[in-house]
Design a protein around this motif. Structure first.
Motif, mmCIF file in Angstrom:
data_model
loop_
_atom_site.group_PDB
_atom_site.id
_atom_site.type_symbol
_atom_site.label_atom_id
_atom_site.label_comp_id
_atom_site.label_asym_id
_atom_site.label_seq_id
_atom_site.Cartn_x
_atom_site.Cartn_y
_atom_site.Cartn_z
ATOM 1 N N ILE A 1 -20.972 -8.906 1.132
ATOM 2 C CA ILE A 1 -20.336 -7.633 0.808
ATOM 3 C C ILE A 1 -19.372 -7.239 1.928
ATOM 4 C CG2 ILE A 1 -20.732 -5.165 0.404
ATOM 5 C CD1 ILE A 1 -23.445 -5.923 -0.818
ATOM 6 N N ASP A 2 -18.186 -6.835 1.519
ATOM 7 C CA ASP A 2 -17.176 -6.385 2.471
ATOM 8 C C ASP A 2 -17.327 -4.877 2.669
ATOM 9 O OD1 ASP A 2 -14.954 -5.951 4.064
ATOM 10 O OD2 ASP A 2 -13.545 -6.947 2.711
ATOM 11 N N TYR A 3 -17.509 -4.458 3.901
ATOM 12 C CA TYR A 3 -17.694 -3.035 4.204
ATOM 13 C C TYR A 3 -16.429 -2.400 4.756
ATOM 14 C CZ TYR A 3 -22.581 -3.645 3.175
ATOM 15 O OH TYR A 3 -23.755 -3.880 2.508
ATOM 16 N N ARG A 4 -15.288 -2.892 4.279
ATOM 17 C CA ARG A 4 -14.008 -2.304 4.659
ATOM 18 C C ARG A 4 -13.268 -1.920 3.388
ATOM 19 N NH1 ARG A 4 -11.347 -7.192 7.083
ATOM 20 N NH2 ARG A 4 -12.576 -8.065 5.413
ATOM 21 N N ILE A 5 -12.585 -0.782 3.442
ATOM 22 C CA ILE A 5 -11.692 -0.408 2.353
ATOM 23 C C ILE A 5 -10.314 -0.894 2.766
ATOM 24 C CG2 ILE A 5 -10.702 1.469 0.989
ATOM 25 C CD1 ILE A 5 -13.784 1.023 0.626
ATOM 26 N N THR A 6 -9.787 -1.826 1.990
ATOM 27 C CA THR A 6 -8.464 -2.377 2.250
ATOM 28 C C THR A 6 -7.677 -2.344 0.950
ATOM 29 O OG1 THR A 6 -9.206 -4.618 1.734
ATOM 30 C CG2 THR A 6 -9.356 -3.927 4.051
ATOM 31 N N SER A 7 -6.395 -2.528 1.044
ATOM 32 C CA SER A 7 -5.579 -2.614 -0.165
ATOM 33 C C SER A 7 -5.605 -4.057 -0.638
ATOM 34 C CB SER A 7 -4.151 -2.152 0.100
ATOM 35 O OG SER A 7 -3.433 -2.121 -1.117
ATOM 36 N N LYS A 8 -6.169 -4.296 -1.795
ATOM 37 C CA LYS A 8 -6.303 -5.648 -2.324
ATOM 38 C C LYS A 8 -4.947 -6.203 -2.740
ATOM 39 C CE LYS A 8 -10.762 -6.084 -2.007
ATOM 40 N NZ LYS A 8 -11.368 -7.065 -1.143
ATOM 41 N N GLU A 9 -4.736 -7.456 -2.404
ATOM 42 C CA GLU A 9 -3.479 -8.133 -2.715
ATOM 43 C C GLU A 9 -3.273 -8.204 -4.228
ATOM 44 O OE1 GLU A 9 -1.519 -12.472 -1.894
ATOM 45 O OE2 GLU A 9 -2.952 -11.686 -0.427
ATOM 46 N N GLY A 10 -2.016 -8.028 -4.634
ATOM 47 C CA GLY A 10 -1.675 -8.103 -6.050
ATOM 48 C C GLY A 10 -1.633 -6.757 -6.740
ATOM 49 N N TYR A 11 -1.940 -5.700 -5.980
ATOM 50 C CA TYR A 11 -1.950 -4.339 -6.515
ATOM 51 C C TYR A 11 -1.052 -3.456 -5.658
ATOM 52 C CZ TYR A 11 -6.221 -5.948 -8.813
ATOM 53 O OH TYR A 11 -7.130 -6.666 -9.553
ATOM 54 N N ALA A 12 -0.560 -2.370 -6.247
ATOM 55 C CA ALA A 12 0.130 -1.358 -5.448
ATOM 56 C C ALA A 12 -0.846 -0.862 -4.380
ATOM 57 C CB ALA A 12 0.594 -0.217 -6.343
ATOM 58 N N GLU A 13 -0.338 -0.280 -3.306
ATOM 59 C CA GLU A 13 -1.183 0.036 -2.138
ATOM 60 C C GLU A 13 -2.412 0.881 -2.470
ATOM 61 O OE1 GLU A 13 -0.945 1.803 2.384
ATOM 62 O OE2 GLU A 13 0.817 1.961 1.104
ATOM 63 N N LYS A 14 -2.221 2.056 -3.034
ATOM 64 C CA LYS A 14 -3.366 2.931 -3.315
ATOM 65 C C LYS A 14 -4.247 2.361 -4.423
ATOM 66 C CE LYS A 14 -1.901 7.348 -1.527
ATOM 67 N NZ LYS A 14 -2.811 7.202 -0.409
ATOM 68 N N ILE A 15 -3.640 1.737 -5.410
ATOM 69 C CA ILE A 15 -4.440 1.097 -6.460
ATOM 70 C C ILE A 15 -5.253 -0.035 -5.848
ATOM 71 C CG2 ILE A 15 -4.316 -0.292 -8.566
ATOM 72 C CD1 ILE A 15 -2.052 1.601 -9.489
#
Length: 172
Positions: A2-16
């Motif tokens: 499990i990743d315990y970081r909130i990051t912007s996932k690749e392939g999506y707009a930043e906030k999405i």
């Protein structure tokens, strides 16, 4: 893991992409919580007013499905869709009577199919879509960001119920 970081996932707009990160973290924790549960455990009913773990899992999938329809398709669910999801949406006695005798794979597949659709659709939107305002039938405003926050909020709430039921099972 499990990743315990909130990051912007690749392939999506930043906030999405950040929203996707939160949705995926929420789901990863839920999946870890239910790992290895048997059909008996999934169908355990603590009392005659409670829900089973299985029905809560199907409810999580149904809420996400309905929010897909509302936010991506800008409509309410159809009669056919309601027929498929009604017991899971409403829970209660109908859920207790009908959502049972399924193995963990059934629930995992339902959760996965709904989530795959969510992730595929979210790739089609830019961040401003999150803030598009609409009104419920009663005039109360909402936006897409709230709808997807609610999907996470609902899953986290029901995961808490799942943990309580698991503790009750451990005491038996």
């Amino acid at each position: 893991m499990i990743d315990y970081r909130i990051t912007s996932k690749e392939g999506y707009a930043e906030k999405i992409g950040e929203l996707v990160s939160m949705l995926e973290h929420t789901r990863a924790v839920t999946l870890e919580e239910i790992k290895g549960l048997s059909e008996r455990e999934l169908d355990f009913l603590p009392d005659d007013r409670s829900n089973t773990i299985g029905s809560l899992l199907l409810h999580i999938a149904s809420i996400e499905y309905v929010h897909q329809v509302i936010s991506f398709e800008k409509r309410d669910i159809t009669e056919a869709e309601l027929k498929k999801w009604q017991a899971a949406l409403e829970l209660g006695q109908t859920g207790r009577n009908t959502i049972r005798k399924h193995g963990l794979e059934f629930y995992l597949e339902e959760l996965s199919q709904v989530r795959e659709n969510t992730l595929a659709n979210l790739k089609n939107y830019q961040d401003q879509w999150l803030f598009e305002e609409k009104q419920w039938g009663n005039g109360i405003p909402h936006n897409n960001y709230y709808l997807w926050y609610h999907v996470m909020e609902d899953e986290i709430n029901h995961r808490g119920q799942i943990r309580v039921i698991k503790r009750m099972l451990a005491e038996k």
